[in-house]
Design a protein around this motif. Structure first.
Motif, PDB file in Angstrom:
ATOM      1  N   ARG A  28       0.805  -1.235   0.000  1.00 45.17           N
ATOM      2  CA  ARG A  28       0.000   0.000   0.000  1.00 45.17           C
ATOM      3  C   ARG A  28       0.836   1.282   0.000  1.00 45.17           C
ATOM      4  N   LEU A  31       2.416   2.584  -3.423  1.00 43.84           N
ATOM      5  CA  LEU A  31       1.550   2.929  -4.549  1.00 43.84           C
ATOM      6  C   LEU A  31       1.405   4.432  -4.718  1.00 43.84           C
ATOM      7  N   ASN A  32       1.107   4.850  -5.932  1.00 37.12           N
ATOM      8  CA  ASN A  32       0.882   6.262  -6.219  1.00 37.12           C
ATOM      9  C   ASN A  32      -0.320   6.798  -5.443  1.00 37.12           C
ATOM     10  N   ASP A  33      -1.394   6.019  -5.379  1.00 37.70           N
ATOM     11  CA  ASP A  33      -2.604   6.408  -4.652  1.00 37.70           C
ATOM     12  C   ASP A  33      -2.982   5.255  -3.712  1.00 37.70           C
ATOM     13  N   PRO A  34      -2.344   5.195  -2.530  1.00 41.42           N
ATOM     14  CA  PRO A  34      -2.563   4.067  -1.614  1.00 41.42           C
ATOM     15  C   PRO A  34      -4.028   3.844  -1.245  1.00 41.42           C
ATOM     16  N   SER A  35      -4.806   4.902  -1.157  1.00 47.42           N
ATOM     17  CA  SER A  35      -6.206   4.743  -0.742  1.00 47.42           C
ATOM     18  C   SER A  35      -7.054   4.053  -1.807  1.00 47.42           C
ATOM     19  N   SER A  36      -6.548   3.967  -3.039  1.00 49.27           N
ATOM     20  CA  SER A  36      -7.313   3.334  -4.112  1.00 49.27           C
ATOM     21  C   SER A  36      -6.994   1.845  -4.269  1.00 49.27           C
ATOM     22  N   ALA A  61      -4.356  -0.338  -8.250  1.00 47.15           N
ATOM     23  CA  ALA A  61      -4.506   0.997  -7.662  1.00 47.15           C
ATOM     24  C   ALA A  61      -4.456   2.017  -8.793  1.00 47.15           C
ATOM     25  N   ARG A  62      -4.883   3.208  -8.499  1.00 46.04           N
ATOM     26  CA  ARG A  62      -4.878   4.278  -9.495  1.00 46.04           C
ATOM     27  C   ARG A  62      -3.462   4.809  -9.694  1.00 46.04           C
ATOM     28  N   ASN A  63      -3.120   5.066 -10.951  1.00 43.34           N
ATOM     29  CA  ASN A  63      -1.819   5.651 -11.256  1.00 43.34           C
ATOM     30  C   ASN A  63      -1.942   7.179 -11.277  1.00 43.34           C
ATOM     31  N   ALA A  64      -0.882   7.859 -11.673  1.00 41.34           N
ATOM     32  CA  ALA A  64      -0.857   9.330 -11.668  1.00 41.34           C
ATOM     33  C   ALA A  64      -1.873   9.929 -12.632  1.00 41.34           C
ATOM     34  N   GLY A  66      -4.893   8.613 -13.084  1.00 40.71           N
ATOM     35  CA  GLY A  66      -6.227   8.242 -12.627  1.00 40.71           C
ATOM     36  C   GLY A  66      -6.716   6.901 -13.120  1.00 40.71           C
TER      37      GLY A  66
END
Length: 93
Positions: A28, A31-36, A61-64, A66
């Motif tokens: 987690r 990742l670029n967007d851990p909450s996703s 997870a979502r990348n930069a 989206g």
């Protein structure tokens, strides 16, 4: 839990969602967007002669930009402690 279920490694997986919480917690923050982060599936092999299970986790997870990017993490975990002992790939290339 039966001895057969333990041999298959199910004792190392969450009874709530079937995932390996330590592996999710390891990935987690990377990742670029851990909450996703989403875990799509977790598979575990029966214990091998060396006293370890192979754990394969498909996650995303979502990348930069989206978009959702999927990856596969493969690790070895100790049969008794269920701790990660070797990382083949976290699937973050």
């Amino acid at each position: 839990m039966s001895e057969e279920e333990k041999r298959k490694g199910f004792h190392c997986l969450s009874t709530w969602d079937g995932n390996h919480d330590d592996l999710e917690n390891l990935i987690r923050p990377l990742l670029n967007d851990p909450s996703s982060m989403e875990t799509f599936s977790t598979r575990i092999s029966p214990v091998g002669e060396e006293g370890q299970h192979t754990l394969i986790m498909d996650h995303g997870a979502r990348n930069a930009f989206g978009g959702m990017v999927r990856a596969t993490a493969i690790v070895s975990i100790d049969h008794e402690s269920c701790e990660i002992v070797d990382i083949d790939t976290l699937g973050l290339e």
